[in-house]
Design a protein around this motif. Structure first.
Motif, mmCIF file in Angstrom:
data_model
loop_
_atom_site.group_PDB
_atom_site.id
_atom_site.type_symbol
_atom_site.label_atom_id
_atom_site.label_comp_id
_atom_site.label_asym_id
_atom_site.label_seq_id
_atom_site.Cartn_x
_atom_site.Cartn_y
_atom_site.Cartn_z
ATOM 1 N N TRP A 121 0.808 -1.211 0.000
ATOM 2 C CA TRP A 121 0.000 0.000 0.000
ATOM 3 C C TRP A 121 0.848 1.272 0.000
ATOM 4 O O TRP A 121 2.019 1.279 0.365
ATOM 5 C CB TRP A 121 -0.939 0.016 1.204
ATOM 6 N N LEU A 122 0.192 2.339 -0.409
ATOM 7 C CA LEU A 122 0.689 3.704 -0.268
ATOM 8 C C LEU A 122 -0.243 4.396 0.700
ATOM 9 O O LEU A 122 -1.472 4.234 0.630
ATOM 10 C CB LEU A 122 0.667 4.441 -1.613
ATOM 11 N N CYS A 123 0.307 5.166 1.625
ATOM 12 C CA CYS A 123 -0.502 5.893 2.609
ATOM 13 C C CYS A 123 -0.204 7.384 2.486
ATOM 14 O O CYS A 123 0.962 7.789 2.446
ATOM 15 C CB CYS A 123 -0.168 5.388 4.013
ATOM 16 N N TYR A 124 -1.253 8.190 2.420
ATOM 17 C CA TYR A 124 -1.096 9.636 2.291
ATOM 18 C C TYR A 124 -1.977 10.362 3.303
ATOM 19 O O TYR A 124 -2.980 9.833 3.776
ATOM 20 C CB TYR A 124 -1.480 10.099 0.886
ATOM 21 N N ARG A 125 -1.606 11.583 3.622
ATOM 22 C CA ARG A 125 -2.390 12.421 4.524
ATOM 23 C C ARG A 125 -2.350 13.861 4.046
ATOM 24 O O ARG A 125 -1.399 14.306 3.407
ATOM 25 C CB ARG A 125 -1.856 12.323 5.961
ATOM 26 N N ARG A 126 -3.431 14.555 4.351
ATOM 27 C CA ARG A 126 -3.514 15.990 4.054
ATOM 28 C C ARG A 126 -4.601 16.572 4.935
ATOM 29 O O ARG A 126 -5.764 16.223 4.799
ATOM 30 C CB ARG A 126 -3.835 16.237 2.576
ATOM 31 N N LEU A 131 -5.624 8.717 3.194
ATOM 32 C CA LEU A 131 -5.832 7.968 1.964
ATOM 33 C C LEU A 131 -4.900 6.762 1.904
ATOM 34 O O LEU A 131 -3.701 6.887 2.160
ATOM 35 C CB LEU A 131 -5.568 8.882 0.755
ATOM 36 N N TRP A 132 -5.454 5.597 1.570
ATOM 37 C CA TRP A 132 -4.668 4.383 1.359
ATOM 38 C C TRP A 132 -4.978 3.849 -0.040
ATOM 39 O O TRP A 132 -6.145 3.661 -0.397
ATOM 40 C CB TRP A 132 -5.012 3.309 2.384
ATOM 41 N N VAL A 133 -3.938 3.584 -0.816
ATOM 42 C CA VAL A 133 -4.072 2.965 -2.127
ATOM 43 C C VAL A 133 -3.432 1.590 -1.990
ATOM 44 O O VAL A 133 -2.247 1.480 -1.676
ATOM 45 C CB VAL A 133 -3.371 3.796 -3.218
ATOM 46 N N VAL A 134 -4.217 0.530 -2.213
ATOM 47 C CA VAL A 134 -3.833 -0.813 -1.784
ATOM 48 C C VAL A 134 -3.806 -1.814 -2.938
ATOM 49 O O VAL A 134 -4.617 -1.744 -3.864
ATOM 50 C CB VAL A 134 -4.818 -1.326 -0.703
ATOM 51 N N SER A 135 -2.867 -2.756 -2.840
ATOM 52 C CA SER A 135 -2.817 -3.901 -3.754
ATOM 53 C C SER A 135 -2.757 -5.164 -2.905
ATOM 54 O O SER A 135 -1.904 -5.287 -2.030
ATOM 55 C CB SER A 135 -1.583 -3.829 -4.661
ATOM 56 N N HIS A 136 -3.658 -6.112 -3.151
ATOM 57 C CA HIS A 136 -3.719 -7.341 -2.377
ATOM 58 C C HIS A 136 -2.894 -8.437 -3.034
ATOM 59 O O HIS A 136 -3.230 -8.902 -4.123
ATOM 60 C CB HIS A 136 -5.166 -7.825 -2.246
ATOM 61 N N GLY A 137 -1.828 -8.833 -2.383
ATOM 62 C CA GLY A 137 -0.998 -9.971 -2.753
ATOM 63 C C GLY A 137 -1.129 -10.451 -4.174
ATOM 64 O O GLY A 137 -0.823 -9.745 -5.133
ATOM 65 N N GLU A 138 -1.618 -11.677 -4.336
ATOM 66 C CA GLU A 138 -1.733 -12.288 -5.651
ATOM 67 C C GLU A 138 -2.787 -11.607 -6.517
ATOM 68 O O GLU A 138 -2.682 -11.599 -7.743
ATOM 69 C CB GLU A 138 -2.049 -13.775 -5.513
ATOM 70 N N MET A 139 -3.823 -11.041 -5.891
ATOM 71 C CA MET A 139 -4.873 -10.391 -6.657
ATOM 72 C C MET A 139 -4.327 -9.197 -7.433
ATOM 73 O O MET A 139 -4.806 -8.866 -8.510
ATOM 74 C CB MET A 139 -6.019 -9.949 -5.740
#
Length: 242
Positions: A121-126, A131-139
């Motif tokens: 994931w990438l985590c951002y704040r403002r 905000l979290w932009v996520v990728s699940h393992g094999e998916m």
């Protein structure tokens, strides 16, 4: 859709007993061919595992398991197909985390878990936005394509781990499917998306399950939370399985 994405295996409900709280590894969860809704539910359950001893990083917030109880896939129209961060446009299951990181110019791709149970994931704040932009393992495949996005608006500028990078103002608002963004009223959301699959006082859920032209199954969810009738949290997730 890439060949990697098409042949992604699903997880069975047999893995549920292996999802014990406080464990960093779920690599022993066995894989079976089951429908995409069970796959999605299990993947989202992973967020209920506390990250305290596993990582000092800030993982995506845990999912409210009740959001998925007896929620029929009533939405015919596809959900969580695309997203935008300001002028940056991306697509669920197609855009890699690296492309988001490059566009924003800030943030670090973080990782937790092992094998099919891992998340990136990438985590951002403002200000009050998280905000979290996520990728699940094999998916998400080897290039970590985006499978989930979570954005929350806190009541005040709370202290969140500083490992979440500050995202420039020009990458707001975060929008799902060209229409859904924080700050909308409940009435505006329902007008844009239609009747929800499940509705509660502070939360509504949209659930979609369909078959694509190539014969693969697509499952998508939107979990939307309100405060004083304003949208303050939105979570979109999409997965495709054979």
């Amino acid at each position: 859709m890439s060949d990697t994405q098409k042949h992604t295996p699903a997880l069975s409900t047999a893995g549920r007993d292996l999802l014990r709280r406080g464990k960093c590894s779920i690599s022993n969860v066995r894989q079976f061919g089951v429908d995409g809704r069970k796959t999605l539910f299990l993947l989202l359950l992973l967020f209920a595992i506390p990250a305290g001893d596993c990582s000092a990083q800030t993982p995506p917030p845990p999912v409210d398991e009740r959001a998925f109880e007896r929620v029929p896939p009533t939405v015919v129209k596809r959900l969580a197909t695309r997203f935008s961060l300001g002028a940056f446009a991306g697509r669920f299951e197609e855009t890699p985390l690296g492309a988001v990181r490059k566009a924003v110019g800030e943030g670090t791709i973080k990782h937790q878990g092992h094998a099919g149970g891992s998340i990136y994931w990438l985590c951002y704040r403002r200000a009050q936005h998280r905000l979290w932009v996520v990728s699940h393992g094999e998916m998400g495949g080897p290039d970590h394509r985006v499978t989930e996005i979570v954005e929350e608006l806190t009541e005040k500028d709370t202290e969140t781990s500083t490992d979440c990078a500050i995202i420039p103002e020009k990458f707001s608002p975060v929008v799902f499917d060209g229409k859904l963004h924080l700050g909308m009223s409940r009435q505006e959301v329902i007008k844009a998306l239609g009747p929800p699959s499940k509705s509660e006082a502070a939360q509504i859920v949209y659930s979609h399950a369909g078959k694509l032209a190539n014969g693969f199954d697509e499952t998508a969810w939107l979990i939307l939370r309100f405060r004083e009738e304003k949208l303050v949290s939105m979570r979109g997730f999409k997965t495709t399985t054979n």
